[in-house]
Design an enzyme around this catalytic site. Structure first.
Site, PDB file in Angstrom:
ATOM      1  N   ARG A 211      -9.286   0.873   9.398  1.00  0.00           N
ATOM      2  CA  ARG A 211      -8.905  -0.502   9.723  1.00  0.00           C
ATOM      3  C   ARG A 211      -9.980  -1.214  10.539  1.00  0.00           C
ATOM      4  O   ARG A 211      -9.786  -2.383  10.889  1.00  0.00           O
ATOM      5  CB  ARG A 211      -7.618  -0.471  10.542  1.00  0.00           C
ATOM      6  CG  ARG A 211      -6.348  -0.819   9.771  1.00  0.00           C
ATOM      7  CD  ARG A 211      -5.244  -0.758  10.773  1.00  0.00           C
ATOM      8  NE  ARG A 211      -4.021  -1.391  10.446  1.00  0.00           N
ATOM      9  CZ  ARG A 211      -2.941  -0.763   9.972  1.00  0.00           C
ATOM     10  NH1 ARG A 211      -2.985   0.510   9.680  1.00  0.00           N
ATOM     11  NH2 ARG A 211      -1.827  -1.416   9.804  1.00  0.00           N
TER      12      ARG A 211
ATOM     13  N   LYS B 257       0.829  -1.208   0.000  1.00  0.00           N
ATOM     14  CA  LYS B 257       0.000   0.000   0.000  1.00  0.00           C
ATOM     15  C   LYS B 257       0.865   1.261   0.000  1.00  0.00           C
ATOM     16  O   LYS B 257       0.644   2.181  -0.774  1.00  0.00           O
ATOM     17  CB  LYS B 257      -0.922   0.019   1.233  1.00  0.00           C
ATOM     18  CG  LYS B 257      -1.847  -1.188   1.341  1.00  0.00           C
ATOM     19  CD  LYS B 257      -2.812  -1.069   2.511  1.00  0.00           C
ATOM     20  CE  LYS B 257      -2.145  -1.137   3.883  1.00  0.00           C
ATOM     21  NZ  LYS B 257      -1.603  -2.455   4.250  1.00  0.00           N
TER      22      LYS B 257
ATOM     23  N   ARG C 277      11.499  -6.271   4.590  1.00  0.00           N
ATOM     24  CA  ARG C 277      11.462  -4.830   4.838  1.00  0.00           C
ATOM     25  C   ARG C 277      12.189  -4.493   6.133  1.00  0.00           C
ATOM     26  O   ARG C 277      12.909  -3.507   6.221  1.00  0.00           O
ATOM     27  CB  ARG C 277       9.991  -4.398   4.908  1.00  0.00           C
ATOM     28  CG  ARG C 277       9.780  -2.949   5.200  1.00  0.00           C
ATOM     29  CD  ARG C 277       8.334  -2.572   5.078  1.00  0.00           C
ATOM     30  NE  ARG C 277       7.533  -3.058   6.211  1.00  0.00           N
ATOM     31  CZ  ARG C 277       6.249  -2.776   6.391  1.00  0.00           C
ATOM     32  NH1 ARG C 277       5.597  -2.078   5.498  1.00  0.00           N
ATOM     33  NH2 ARG C 277       5.604  -3.216   7.451  1.00  0.00           N
TER      34      ARG C 277
ATOM     35  N   ARG D 240      -0.366  -8.733  13.768  1.00  0.00           N
ATOM     36  CA  ARG D 240      -0.961  -7.737  12.868  1.00  0.00           C
ATOM     37  C   ARG D 240      -1.898  -8.425  11.859  1.00  0.00           C
ATOM     38  O   ARG D 240      -2.926  -7.885  11.491  1.00  0.00           O
ATOM     39  CB  ARG D 240       0.132  -6.926  12.136  1.00  0.00           C
ATOM     40  CG  ARG D 240       1.027  -6.154  13.097  1.00  0.00           C
ATOM     41  CD  ARG D 240       1.462  -4.781  12.592  1.00  0.00           C
ATOM     42  NE  ARG D 240       2.134  -4.773  11.311  1.00  0.00           N
ATOM     43  CZ  ARG D 240       3.446  -4.990  11.132  1.00  0.00           C
ATOM     44  NH1 ARG D 240       4.236  -5.254  12.157  1.00  0.00           N
ATOM     45  NH2 ARG D 240       3.966  -4.926   9.930  1.00  0.00           N
TER      46      ARG D 240
ATOM     47  N   ARG E  74      11.171  -3.417   9.166  1.00  0.00           N
ATOM     48  CA  ARG E  74      10.835  -2.272  10.003  1.00  0.00           C
ATOM     49  C   ARG E  74      10.873  -2.722  11.458  1.00  0.00           C
ATOM     50  O   ARG E  74      10.772  -3.917  11.732  1.00  0.00           O
ATOM     51  CB  ARG E  74       9.432  -1.774   9.611  1.00  0.00           C
ATOM     52  CG  ARG E  74       9.137  -0.351   9.987  1.00  0.00           C
ATOM     53  CD  ARG E  74       7.827   0.088   9.374  1.00  0.00           C
ATOM     54  NE  ARG E  74       6.675  -0.530  10.054  1.00  0.00           N
ATOM     55  CZ  ARG E  74       5.433  -0.505   9.579  1.00  0.00           C
ATOM     56  NH1 ARG E  74       5.176   0.085   8.423  1.00  0.00           N
ATOM     57  NH2 ARG E  74       4.455  -1.071  10.250  1.00  0.00           N
TER      58      ARG E  74
HETATM   59  P1  AMP Z   1       1.133   0.446   9.431  1.00  0.00           P
HETATM   60  O1  AMP Z   1       2.292   1.343   9.180  1.00  0.00           O
HETATM   61  O2  AMP Z   1      -0.081   0.836   8.634  1.00  0.00           O
HETATM   62  O3  AMP Z   1       1.473  -1.004   9.329  1.00  0.00           O
HETATM   63  O4  AMP Z   1       0.689   0.695  10.971  1.00  0.00           O
HETATM   64  C1  AMP Z   1       1.582   0.403  12.027  1.00  0.00           C
HETATM   65  C2  AMP Z   1       0.821   0.326  13.343  1.00  0.00           C
HETATM   66  O5  AMP Z   1       0.163   1.582  13.614  1.00  0.00           O
HETATM   67  C3  AMP Z   1      -0.295  -0.699  13.380  1.00  0.00           C
HETATM   68  O6  AMP Z   1       0.200  -1.999  13.675  1.00  0.00           O
HETATM   69  C4  AMP Z   1      -1.191  -0.129  14.475  1.00  0.00           C
HETATM   70  O7  AMP Z   1      -0.627  -0.368  15.751  1.00  0.00           O
HETATM   71  C5  AMP Z   1      -1.106   1.362  14.242  1.00  0.00           C
HETATM   72  N1  AMP Z   1      -2.150   1.841  13.290  1.00  0.00           N
HETATM   73  C6  AMP Z   1      -1.955   2.411  12.059  1.00  0.00           C
HETATM   74  N2  AMP Z   1      -3.113   2.736  11.476  1.00  0.00           N
HETATM   75  C7  AMP Z   1      -4.090   2.373  12.337  1.00  0.00           C
HETATM   76  C8  AMP Z   1      -5.518   2.430  12.318  1.00  0.00           C
HETATM   77  N3  AMP Z   1      -6.187   2.937  11.254  1.00  0.00           N
HETATM   78  N4  AMP Z   1      -6.194   1.959  13.379  1.00  0.00           N
HETATM   79  C9  AMP Z   1      -5.559   1.451  14.456  1.00  0.00           C
HETATM   80  N5  AMP Z   1      -4.213   1.347  14.551  1.00  0.00           N
HETATM   81  C10 AMP Z   1      -3.477   1.798  13.508  1.00  0.00           C
END
Ligand code: AMP
Length: 192
Positions: A92, A15, A131, A144, A133
């Site tokens: 989400r 994404k 990746r 996740r 991270r």
């Molecule tokens: P991402 O970079 O999108 O993988 O997000 C990393 C982390 O941020 C996730 O594992 C969640 O802990 C938190 N996070 C990001 N976006 C959301 C969302 N829309 N709702 C809840 N937690 C989020």
């Protein structure tokens, strides 16, 4: 009317990569909730302290926190009059998806499409481990995915029933996925 699109898909679907290409080539603005949260954690802001543990565990941050942040971020982004705003990592949950529709109508905007990037779990995990991270450990990745399956998957149906879902084959190379996305965005008039 202001145009907004959502990028949906499991962790590791690409994404962020695809959103960045739309930023580079078409001046879209990319809003990634994960990036926003990581910035706050790194800078030890009040918000950062509140959300750090959720990110560390791979838990979803509570809806009310996320929704507030996104509303603010969209408002700020609209001041720059971009051709389109891409939301990545939001919504989400079903509650977030419903809140998004309210925010969008309040801000005189239109949700043009939800790009659902489909990849198998095996491929997604392989990409995440590459990746590397900070939160890409096998334990967090697995958690996740659980969060994705139980809390995020239901919004696929929600947007599909509204006629907004566009499925993209995410198991191709980056440029091919990008081409598929731009073709579909042309079909619906987001790109000319
Ligand atoms: P991402 O970079 O999108 O993988 O997000 C990393 C982390 O941020 C996730 O594992 C969640 O802990 C938190 N996070 C990001 N976006 C959301 C969302 N829309 N709702 C809840 N937690 C989020």
């Amino acid at each position: 009317m202001n145009k907004i699109i959502v990028m949906l898909g499991p962790p590791g679907a690409g994404k962020g990569t695809q959103a960045q290409l739309l930023v580079d080539r078409f001046n879209f603005i990319h809003l990634a909730t994960g990036d926003i949260f990581r910035w706050h954690v790194a800078n030890k802001t009040e918000l950062g302290k509140k959300v750090a543990e959720y990110l560390e565990r791979g838990d979803l941050v509570p809806d009310e926190i996320v929704i507030e942040i996104v509303k603010d971020a969209i408002k700020k982004a609209l001041e720059k009059h971009p051709p389109c705003i891409i939301l990545d990592g939001f919504p989400r949950t079903l509650a977030q998806a419903k809140a998004l529709l309210d925010i969008i109508s309040e801000l005189n905007s239109r949700l043009c499409a939800v790009l659902y990037i489909k990849v198998s779990k095996d491929e997604a995990v392989r990409r995440l481990l590459n990746r590397g991270r900070h939160d890409d450990t096998p334990e967090t990745i697995s958690h996740r995915f659980e969060e994705y399956e139980t809390k995020t998957k239901p919004i696929v149906r929600f947007f599909s029933e509204k006629g907004l879902l566009i499925e993209i084959n995410g198991e191709q190379d980056i440029e091919s996925v990008h081409r598929e996305i731009t073709t579909r965005l042309r079909e619906i008039g987001v790109l000319s």
